[in-house]
Design a protein around this motif. Structure first.
Motif, short mmCIF file in Angstrom:
data_model
loop_
_atom_site.label_atom_id
_atom_site.label_comp_id
_atom_site.label_asym_id
_atom_site.label_seq_id
_atom_site.Cartn_x
_atom_site.Cartn_y
_atom_site.Cartn_z
N SER A 89 0.72 32.00 17.07
CA SER A 89 1.38 30.80 17.56
C SER A 89 2.89 30.96 17.45
O SER A 89 3.38 31.77 16.67
CB SER A 89 0.93 29.57 16.77
OG SER A 89 1.29 29.70 15.42
N ALA A 90 3.60 30.19 18.23
CA ALA A 90 5.07 30.21 18.20
C ALA A 90 5.55 29.39 17.02
O ALA A 90 4.87 28.48 16.56
CB ALA A 90 5.62 29.64 19.50
N SER A 91 6.75 29.73 16.52
CA SER A 91 7.29 29.03 15.37
C SER A 91 8.81 28.94 15.47
O SER A 91 9.48 29.95 15.65
CB SER A 91 6.89 29.78 14.09
OG SER A 91 7.62 29.31 12.99
N PHE A 92 9.31 27.72 15.35
CA PHE A 92 10.76 27.53 15.36
C PHE A 92 11.41 28.20 14.15
O PHE A 92 12.49 28.75 14.23
CB PHE A 92 11.10 26.03 15.40
CG PHE A 92 12.57 25.76 15.37
CD1 PHE A 92 13.36 25.99 16.49
CD2 PHE A 92 13.18 25.31 14.20
CE1 PHE A 92 14.73 25.76 16.46
CE2 PHE A 92 14.55 25.08 14.17
CZ PHE A 92 15.32 25.31 15.29
N SER A 93 10.71 28.17 13.01
CA SER A 93 11.27 28.78 11.80
C SER A 93 11.40 30.30 11.96
O SER A 93 12.27 30.91 11.33
CB SER A 93 10.43 28.43 10.57
OG SER A 93 9.11 28.87 10.71
N ASP A 94 10.57 30.90 12.81
CA ASP A 94 10.74 32.33 13.10
C ASP A 94 12.06 32.56 13.84
O ASP A 94 12.75 33.55 13.58
CB ASP A 94 9.58 32.86 13.94
CG ASP A 94 8.30 33.03 13.13
OD1 ASP A 94 8.36 32.94 11.88
OD2 ASP A 94 7.25 33.25 13.76
N LEU A 95 12.41 31.67 14.75
CA LEU A 95 13.69 31.80 15.47
C LEU A 95 14.88 31.63 14.51
O LEU A 95 15.89 32.31 14.66
CB LEU A 95 13.77 30.78 16.59
CG LEU A 95 12.91 31.06 17.81
CD1 LEU A 95 12.98 29.88 18.79
CD2 LEU A 95 13.33 32.33 18.49
N VAL A 96 14.71 30.77 13.52
CA VAL A 96 15.77 30.60 12.52
C VAL A 96 15.92 31.91 11.72
O VAL A 96 17.03 32.38 11.47
CB VAL A 96 15.47 29.41 11.59
CG1 VAL A 96 16.45 29.37 10.42
CG2 VAL A 96 15.51 28.10 12.38
N ALA A 97 14.78 32.51 11.34
CA ALA A 97 14.83 33.78 10.62
C ALA A 97 15.44 34.88 11.50
O ALA A 97 16.21 35.72 11.01
CB ALA A 97 13.44 34.18 10.16
N ASP A 98 15.14 34.87 12.79
CA ASP A 98 15.74 35.82 13.73
C ASP A 98 17.27 35.66 13.72
O ASP A 98 18.00 36.65 13.65
CB ASP A 98 15.23 35.60 15.16
CG ASP A 98 13.73 35.81 15.31
OD1 ASP A 98 13.10 36.40 14.40
OD2 ASP A 98 13.18 35.37 16.35
N SER A 99 17.71 34.43 13.79
CA SER A 99 19.14 34.13 13.79
C SER A 99 19.82 34.63 12.52
O SER A 99 20.91 35.20 12.56
CB SER A 99 19.39 32.63 13.92
OG SER A 99 18.83 32.13 15.10
N CYS A 100 19.16 34.42 11.40
CA CYS A 100 19.72 34.89 10.12
C CYS A 100 19.79 36.40 10.09
O CYS A 100 20.77 36.97 9.57
CB CYS A 100 18.88 34.37 8.96
SG CYS A 100 19.00 32.58 8.73
N GLY A 101 18.80 37.07 10.63
CA GLY A 101 18.83 38.53 10.68
C GLY A 101 19.95 39.04 11.54
O GLY A 101 20.61 40.03 11.21
N ILE A 102 20.20 38.38 12.65
CA ILE A 102 21.30 38.76 13.54
C ILE A 102 22.64 38.54 12.87
O ILE A 102 23.54 39.36 12.97
CB ILE A 102 21.20 37.99 14.88
CG1 ILE A 102 19.95 38.44 15.65
CG2 ILE A 102 22.45 38.19 15.70
CD1 ILE A 102 19.60 37.53 16.81
N ALA A 103 22.74 37.42 12.15
CA ALA A 103 24.00 37.11 11.47
C ALA A 103 24.28 38.11 10.38
O ALA A 103 25.38 38.48 10.08
CB ALA A 103 23.95 35.71 10.89
#
Length: 103
Positions: A89-103
């Protein structure tokens, strides 16, 4: 060999394809490294997107903000692809973790 930006771009593309394949693989409840410990899935997103950004930087993809936006779009596509599977399933919190990894 890994000094030319074109080689790094090829590597980036390969890692991104592997990432999508990993994200949409069938996974039974409680199975896989995503469940090794609480929030393991978020740790995986964090390091994977950090790695993608680093490879993109080595590939001379500039400016950095455009690379970051592209990777966020990739993360969104990955979550969408997961939402189309029967066991993920999709998860908004995964996108937040993606953002943190990019940062």
């Amino acid at each position: 060999m890994l000094t030319r930006p074109s080689t790094w771009r090829l590597l980036l593309g390969a890692v991104m394809v592997i990432g999508i394949a990993w994200a949409v693989r069938p996974l039974a409840m409680g199975e896989g490294p995503e469940n090794w410990f609480p929030s393991a899935d978020k740790v995986h997103h964090l390091w994977f997107f950090g790695l993608l950004f680093w490879i993109g930087h080595r590939a001379a993809l500039r400016p950095a903000w455009a690379l970051a936006l592209g990777l966020l779009a990739y993360g969104l596509a990955m979550e969408f692809a997961q939402s189309l599977t029967a066991s993920r399933s999709a998860s908004f919190s995964d996108l937040v973790a993606d953002s943190c990894g990019i940062a």
